[in-house]
Design a protein around this motif. Structure first.
Motif, PDB file in Angstrom:
ATOM      1  N   TYR A  53      -5.360 -27.847  36.741  1.00  0.00           N
ATOM      2  CA  TYR A  53      -6.672 -27.800  36.101  1.00  0.00           C
ATOM      3  C   TYR A  53      -7.792 -27.985  37.119  1.00  0.00           C
ATOM      4  O   TYR A  53      -8.822 -27.315  37.061  1.00  0.00           O
ATOM      5  N   LEU A  54      -7.589 -28.898  38.065  1.00  0.00           N
ATOM      6  CA  LEU A  54      -8.600 -29.103  39.096  1.00  0.00           C
ATOM      7  C   LEU A  54      -8.771 -27.859  39.965  1.00  0.00           C
ATOM      8  O   LEU A  54      -9.889 -27.488  40.315  1.00  0.00           O
ATOM      9  N   CYS A  55      -7.666 -27.217  40.295  1.00  0.00           N
ATOM     10  CA  CYS A  55      -7.755 -25.977  41.079  1.00  0.00           C
ATOM     11  C   CYS A  55      -8.503 -24.902  40.307  1.00  0.00           C
ATOM     12  O   CYS A  55      -9.333 -24.181  40.874  1.00  0.00           O
ATOM     13  N   LEU A  56      -8.218 -24.782  39.023  1.00  0.00           N
ATOM     14  CA  LEU A  56      -8.923 -23.817  38.184  1.00  0.00           C
ATOM     15  C   LEU A  56     -10.412 -24.136  38.126  1.00  0.00           C
ATOM     16  O   LEU A  56     -11.253 -23.251  38.263  1.00  0.00           O
ATOM     17  N   LEU A  57     -10.720 -25.403  37.951  1.00  0.00           N
ATOM     18  CA  LEU A  57     -12.119 -25.829  37.915  1.00  0.00           C
ATOM     19  C   LEU A  57     -12.810 -25.520  39.234  1.00  0.00           C
ATOM     20  O   LEU A  57     -13.942 -25.023  39.257  1.00  0.00           O
ATOM     21  N   LEU A  58     -12.143 -25.785  40.352  1.00  0.00           N
ATOM     22  CA  LEU A  58     -12.706 -25.461  41.665  1.00  0.00           C
ATOM     23  C   LEU A  58     -12.915 -23.955  41.829  1.00  0.00           C
ATOM     24  O   LEU A  58     -13.920 -23.516  42.400  1.00  0.00           O
ATOM     25  N   ASP A  59     -11.987 -23.150  41.333  1.00  0.00           N
ATOM     26  CA  ASP A  59     -12.144 -21.690  41.386  1.00  0.00           C
ATOM     27  C   ASP A  59     -13.375 -21.247  40.607  1.00  0.00           C
ATOM     28  O   ASP A  59     -14.127 -20.381  41.057  1.00  0.00           O
ATOM     29  N   VAL A  60     -13.568 -21.832  39.426  1.00  0.00           N
ATOM     30  CA  VAL A  60     -14.737 -21.487  38.603  1.00  0.00           C
ATOM     31  C   VAL A  60     -16.016 -21.851  39.343  1.00  0.00           C
ATOM     32  O   VAL A  60     -16.947 -21.039  39.441  1.00  0.00           O
ATOM     33  N   LEU A  61     -16.067 -23.047  39.895  1.00  0.00           N
ATOM     34  CA  LEU A  61     -17.266 -23.480  40.625  1.00  0.00           C
ATOM     35  C   LEU A  61     -17.519 -22.617  41.851  1.00  0.00           C
ATOM     36  O   LEU A  61     -18.658 -22.248  42.142  1.00  0.00           O
ATOM     37  N   GLN A  62     -16.463 -22.261  42.559  1.00  0.00           N
ATOM     38  CA  GLN A  62     -16.606 -21.420  43.751  1.00  0.00           C
ATOM     39  C   GLN A  62     -17.112 -20.028  43.384  1.00  0.00           C
ATOM     40  O   GLN A  62     -17.988 -19.482  44.056  1.00  0.00           O
ATOM     41  N   SER A  63     -16.594 -19.447  42.307  1.00  0.00           N
ATOM     42  CA  SER A  63     -17.051 -18.115  41.910  1.00  0.00           C
ATOM     43  C   SER A  63     -18.506 -18.153  41.459  1.00  0.00           C
ATOM     44  O   SER A  63     -19.267 -17.228  41.734  1.00  0.00           O
ATOM     45  N   GLU A  64     -18.916 -19.232  40.777  1.00  0.00           N
ATOM     46  CA  GLU A  64     -20.317 -19.376  40.374  1.00  0.00           C
ATOM     47  C   GLU A  64     -21.223 -19.506  41.596  1.00  0.00           C
ATOM     48  O   GLU A  64     -22.293 -18.925  41.647  1.00  0.00           O
ATOM     49  N   LEU A  65     -20.789 -20.257  42.598  1.00  0.00           N
ATOM     50  CA  LEU A  65     -21.557 -20.417  43.823  1.00  0.00           C
ATOM     51  C   LEU A  65     -21.691 -19.088  44.551  1.00  0.00           C
ATOM     52  O   LEU A  65     -22.780 -18.726  45.002  1.00  0.00           O
ATOM     53  N   GLN A  66     -20.599 -18.335  44.643  1.00  0.00           N
ATOM     54  CA  GLN A  66     -20.652 -17.024  45.302  1.00  0.00           C
ATOM     55  C   GLN A  66     -21.580 -16.074  44.558  1.00  0.00           C
ATOM     56  O   GLN A  66     -22.344 -15.336  45.169  1.00  0.00           O
ATOM     57  N   ARG A  67     -21.525 -16.084  43.221  1.00  0.00           N
ATOM     58  CA  ARG A  67     -22.399 -15.229  42.422  1.00  0.00           C
ATOM     59  C   ARG A  67     -23.860 -15.603  42.657  1.00  0.00           C
ATOM     60  O   ARG A  67     -24.714 -14.748  42.872  1.00  0.00           O
ATOM     61  N   SER A  68     -24.134 -16.886  42.676  1.00  0.00           N
ATOM     62  CA  SER A  68     -25.499 -17.357  42.894  1.00  0.00           C
ATOM     63  C   SER A  68     -25.996 -16.962  44.287  1.00  0.00           C
ATOM     64  O   SER A  68     -27.124 -16.519  44.446  1.00  0.00           O
ATOM     65  N   GLN A  69     -25.137 -17.112  45.298  1.00  0.00           N
ATOM     66  CA  GLN A  69     -25.521 -16.742  46.654  1.00  0.00           C
ATOM     67  C   GLN A  69     -25.713 -15.237  46.787  1.00  0.00           C
ATOM     68  O   GLN A  69     -26.601 -14.780  47.503  1.00  0.00           O
ATOM     69  N   SER A  70     -24.898 -14.451  46.093  1.00  0.00           N
ATOM     70  CA  SER A  70     -25.046 -12.993  46.186  1.00  0.00           C
ATOM     71  C   SER A  70     -26.330 -12.540  45.513  1.00  0.00           C
ATOM     72  O   SER A  70     -26.907 -11.531  45.894  1.00  0.00           O
ATOM     73  N   GLU A  71     -26.805 -13.286  44.521  1.00  0.00           N
ATOM     74  CA  GLU A  71     -28.072 -12.948  43.878  1.00  0.00           C
ATOM     75  C   GLU A  71     -29.266 -13.455  44.672  1.00  0.00           C
ATOM     76  O   GLU A  71     -30.373 -12.974  44.499  1.00  0.00           O
ATOM     77  N   ALA A  72     -29.065 -14.430  45.538  1.00  0.00           N
ATOM     78  CA  ALA A  72     -30.162 -14.970  46.331  1.00  0.00           C
ATOM     79  C   ALA A  72     -30.663 -13.957  47.354  1.00  0.00           C
ATOM     80  O   ALA A  72     -31.853 -13.913  47.647  1.00  0.00           O
ATOM     81  N   GLU A  73     -29.780 -13.129  47.889  1.00  0.00           N
ATOM     82  CA  GLU A  73     -30.193 -12.151  48.904  1.00  0.00           C
ATOM     83  C   GLU A  73     -31.173 -11.116  48.350  1.00  0.00           C
ATOM     84  O   GLU A  73     -32.216 -10.893  48.953  1.00  0.00           O
ATOM     85  N   PRO A  74     -30.911 -10.487  47.199  1.00  0.00           N
ATOM     86  CA  PRO A  74     -31.907  -9.569  46.661  1.00  0.00           C
ATOM     87  C   PRO A  74     -33.231 -10.279  46.344  1.00  0.00           C
ATOM     88  O   PRO A  74     -34.304  -9.703  46.521  1.00  0.00           O
ATOM     89  N   TYR A  75     -33.160 -11.534  45.922  1.00  0.00           N
ATOM     90  CA  TYR A  75     -34.383 -12.295  45.651  1.00  0.00           C
ATOM     91  C   TYR A  75     -35.193 -12.474  46.930  1.00  0.00           C
ATOM     92  O   TYR A  75     -36.400 -12.248  46.947  1.00  0.00           O
ATOM     93  N   ARG A  76     -34.512 -12.846  48.018  1.00  0.00           N
ATOM     94  CA  ARG A  76     -35.203 -12.994  49.307  1.00  0.00           C
ATOM     95  C   ARG A  76     -35.805 -11.666  49.759  1.00  0.00           C
ATOM     96  O   ARG A  76     -36.928 -11.621  50.267  1.00  0.00           O
ATOM     97  N   GLN A  77     -35.045 -10.577  49.588  1.00  0.00           N
ATOM     98  CA  GLN A  77     -35.576  -9.270  49.966  1.00  0.00           C
ATOM     99  C   GLN A  77     -36.816  -8.935  49.140  1.00  0.00           C
ATOM    100  O   GLN A  77     -37.790  -8.388  49.665  1.00  0.00           O
ATOM    101  N   ALA A  78     -36.779  -9.253  47.865  1.00  0.00           N
ATOM    102  CA  ALA A  78     -37.910  -8.962  46.987  1.00  0.00           C
ATOM    103  C   ALA A  78     -39.143  -9.760  47.385  1.00  0.00           C
ATOM    104  O   ALA A  78     -40.247  -9.204  47.483  1.00  0.00           O
TER     105      ALA A  78
END
Length: 181
Positions: A53-78
């Motif tokens: 369960y902890l590994c699954l939770l860490l995977d969820v948090l990591q994917s959310e962090l990656q999604r957030s970081q991938s959206e930050a780049e277009p924001y910076r470009q804008a």
């Protein structure tokens, strides 16, 4: 986006109560468990369940962090594009086109990162630059209007008064305490 099943979360919380203090050391599979009421087999089962369960939770948090970081780049470009093109002024369509996003995607990213729409962000940047130029330079008001993308002085005056509540000339007199050369 990954999500956790409510039963999974309930099991995790239940297991966590039974496995009082545990510590993840250098390797996730190494736990120190203190629990007097469980048999060794139950402890091992609970540890493995909790670890999963902890590994699954860490995977969820990591994917959310990656999604957030991938959206930050277009924001910076804008925001970089907007800052570099305030004199035009940039439109929402131009910004979206420049960073290869739809208007809806751009809107969503701005709401996430800036808490406002792209149009409001552009207006905020324009008024901030206008106020800064009015106070920090002796530049005539009409040229300040041109510098932030207004073709007509009268439209700049009306827009500024709607945004701030006073005209650019009044703003210069009331807020700029130092004498301009």
């Amino acid at each position: 986006m990954l999500s956790l099943d409510p039963t999974c979360l309930e099991n995790l919380l239940t297991c966590s109560k039974d496995i009082l203090p545990f510590r993840i050391m250098n390797q996730p599979e190494l736990f120190t468990v203190t629990c007097h009421s469980l048999s060794e087999a139950e402890k091992e089962h609970r540890i493995l369940s909790s670890h999963g369960y902890l590994c699954l939770l860490l995977d969820v948090l990591q994917s959310e962090l990656q999604r957030s970081q991938s959206e930050a780049e277009p924001y910076r470009q804008a925001i970089d594009y907007i800052a570099a093109n305030l004199h035009l002024p940039p439109t929402v369509c131009n910004v979206a086109k420049h960073i290869s996003l739809s208007n809806a995607q751009l809107y969503r990213i701005f709401m996430l990162h800036a808490g406002c729409s792209p149009k409001q962000y552009i207006n905020d940047q324009r008024i901030t630059k206008a106020c800064r130029l009015i106070c920090s330079s002796s530049m005539p008001i009409n040229l300040i209007g041109y510098a932030i993308g207004f073709k007509y002085e009268s439209y700049f005056y009306r827009w500024f008064k709607n945004q701030i509540g006073i005209t650019p000339s009044e703003y210069r007199m009331l807020t700029c305490t130092r004498q301009l050369p």
